[in-house]
Scaffold this active site. Structure first.
Site, mmCIF file in Angstrom:
data_model
loop_
_atom_site.group_PDB
_atom_site.id
_atom_site.type_symbol
_atom_site.label_atom_id
_atom_site.label_comp_id
_atom_site.label_asym_id
_atom_site.label_seq_id
_atom_site.Cartn_x
_atom_site.Cartn_y
_atom_site.Cartn_z
ATOM 1 N N ASP A 136 0.814 -1.217 0.000
ATOM 2 C CA ASP A 136 0.000 0.000 0.000
ATOM 3 C C ASP A 136 0.844 1.263 0.000
ATOM 4 O O ASP A 136 2.029 1.248 0.331
ATOM 5 C CB ASP A 136 -0.958 0.017 1.193
ATOM 6 C CG ASP A 136 -0.237 0.067 2.534
ATOM 7 O OD1 ASP A 136 0.792 -0.626 2.681
ATOM 8 O OD2 ASP A 136 -0.702 0.786 3.441
ATOM 9 N N GLU A 156 0.216 -1.339 5.500
ATOM 10 C CA GLU A 156 1.246 -0.871 6.434
ATOM 11 C C GLU A 156 1.029 0.573 6.828
ATOM 12 O O GLU A 156 1.246 0.956 7.980
ATOM 13 C CB GLU A 156 2.639 -1.037 5.796
ATOM 14 C CG GLU A 156 3.807 -0.755 6.738
ATOM 15 C CD GLU A 156 4.272 0.704 6.751
ATOM 16 O OE1 GLU A 156 5.127 1.041 7.582
ATOM 17 O OE2 GLU A 156 3.771 1.507 5.925
#
Length: 410
Positions: free
Chosen positions: A81, A176
């Protein structure tokens, strides 16, 4: 190698993989699933084995050992991400070869310029190939630079079997940026003794100390009445939020702290007279100071409840992750090998605490000690983000050298 880095990276950043804190799915966005599926196919194409993607979007793969030595299994990780601080949709990477060290006009129409005055480190990349945004999005080097470097390093090791190495595990994790990366990470299935997170910044970064971190959600409840007849009746929730913030030390905020200094950070504040909500993050490297900061928050809440009533302020506070140093110290050799690998490549290691979060913090407490290594990016999470391809190449070399040294020392 440089061409492969550019090709993969510029292709990867065009995939929108921003996570979403308001989502309760895993991963939180469909773009991460799409990206994970692509990487599964590319890992297979490169030649890795045991390539999997589970229902939660975690991608894992194996580079088998090419030595008979008993080498510990090591891992390399990056996250799928990108940050939520700025838009990551329709990223248009701009390649600047043989950068001259001067200001770069990212977007002429919007007059967005990346300048050495604002970013003093910029001239140090003179002569490098750097990749910037077009000024309308973030770049996504955090962490698609690290992800790209792992892919390229694995490809290199497969095509250069003269470099001996033990079994290597690779993992790409979702979410994350919103602190959920390790939430569903299967350490046992990963099967590594320890790992390296490729999620750092400029050349030489080697990090194995992180913040202790907590989040605090505060709800301020007011009483709304007509302002013309509000005397002794109205309680303004937004003013309660302002009062709370006023009790915190002004100098202990991100904009006034550095190095090992902790802080309170008001991340968001919204509301009206009836109700206001504030979200703070609390950070400190020292565990005692960390606990003291949380106590400060609780004490201010109690004082305001005594003053305005129990329902005036509602606090929800939870720990997010802890300083990984405590879990790295017993296996200090993993830091030493990374340090030696950098020195052998004429890279000066820059050891400093991570003033932020990384999956490595939580993974270390889950039984997978995971220090952090540089990837070559600067100015993460915004339109002025850029990455040096030359430094990315150095990061690939570090991955290869770490793998080689573990085999050599076995």
């Amino acid at each position: 190698m440089k061409e492969e880095l550019i090709e993969r990276f510029t292709r990867y950043v065009k995939i929108d993989t921003q996570s979403n804190e308001d989502s309760h799915t895993v991963p939180t966005t469909p773009g991460q699933i799409e990206f994970g599926k692509l990487l599964v196919e590319e890992l297979k194409e490169v030649g890795l084995t045991e390539v999997t993607m589970d229902d939660n979007g975690y991608v894992m793969a194996t580079l088998p050992a090419n030595t008979d030595k008993d080498v510990p299994v090591i891992g390399f990780l990056a996250h799928l991400d990108t940050a939520t601080d700025f838009t990551g949709k329709n990223v248009k990477p701009q390649i600047h070869e043989n950068f001259d060290g001067n200001a770069i006009t990212l977007n002429e129409e919007l007059n967005i310029v990346l300048t050495p005055e604002q970013f003093p480190e910029l001239p140090s990349y003179k002569g490098h190939t750097i990749i910037t945004t077009d000024g309308t999005t973030l770049l996504g080097a955090d962490d698609k630079a690290g992800l790209t470097e792992i892919m390229v390093a694995m490809n290199y090791l497969i095509h250069n079997p003269q470099i001996k190495h033990g079994k290597i595990r690779v993992a790409f994790t979702p979410d994350e940026e919103i602190g959920r990366g390790p939430a569903h990470f299967d350490v046992e299935a990963f099967g590594a003794s320890f790992a390296y997170m490729m999620d750092g910044g400029p050349l030489g970064g080697l990090e194995y100390e992180s913040f202790n971190a907590a989040g605090a959600k505060l709800t301020f409840n007011g009483t709304n009445t007509h302002p013309g007849t509000a005397k002794n009746k109205m309680r303004n929730a937004t003013k309660l939020a302002m009062e709370f913030n006023g009790h915190l030390p002004v100098e202990e905020a991100p904009e006034y702290t550095e190095g090992y200094e902790g802080f309170y950070h008001l991340l968001s504040l919204n509301g009206d007279v009836e109700q206001s909500k504030a979200y703070y993050i609390i950070r400190d490297f020292d565990r005692k100071n960390f606990e003291a900061r949380k106590n400060t928050i609780e004490n201010i809440v109690k004082q305001m409840q005594e003053k305005y009533g129990q329902d005036a302020v509602v606090l929800e506070m939870n720990d997010q992750y802890y300083n990984m140093l405590e879990k790295i110290e017993p296996v200090r050799e993993i830091v030493d090998i990374a340090y030696e690998a950098m020195k052998s490549l004429n890279i000066e290691p820059n050891i400093h605490p991570i003033r932020g979060g990384t999956d490595g913090s939580q993974l270390s407490y889950m039984g997978l000690p995971t220090p952090n290594i540089f990837t070559g990016g600067e100015n993460y999470h915004g339109k002025f983000e850029y990455v040096s391809v030359d430094v990315m190449e150095k990061a690939v070399q570090v991955i290869i050298e770490i793998a080689r040294r573990f085999e050599e020392q076995a």
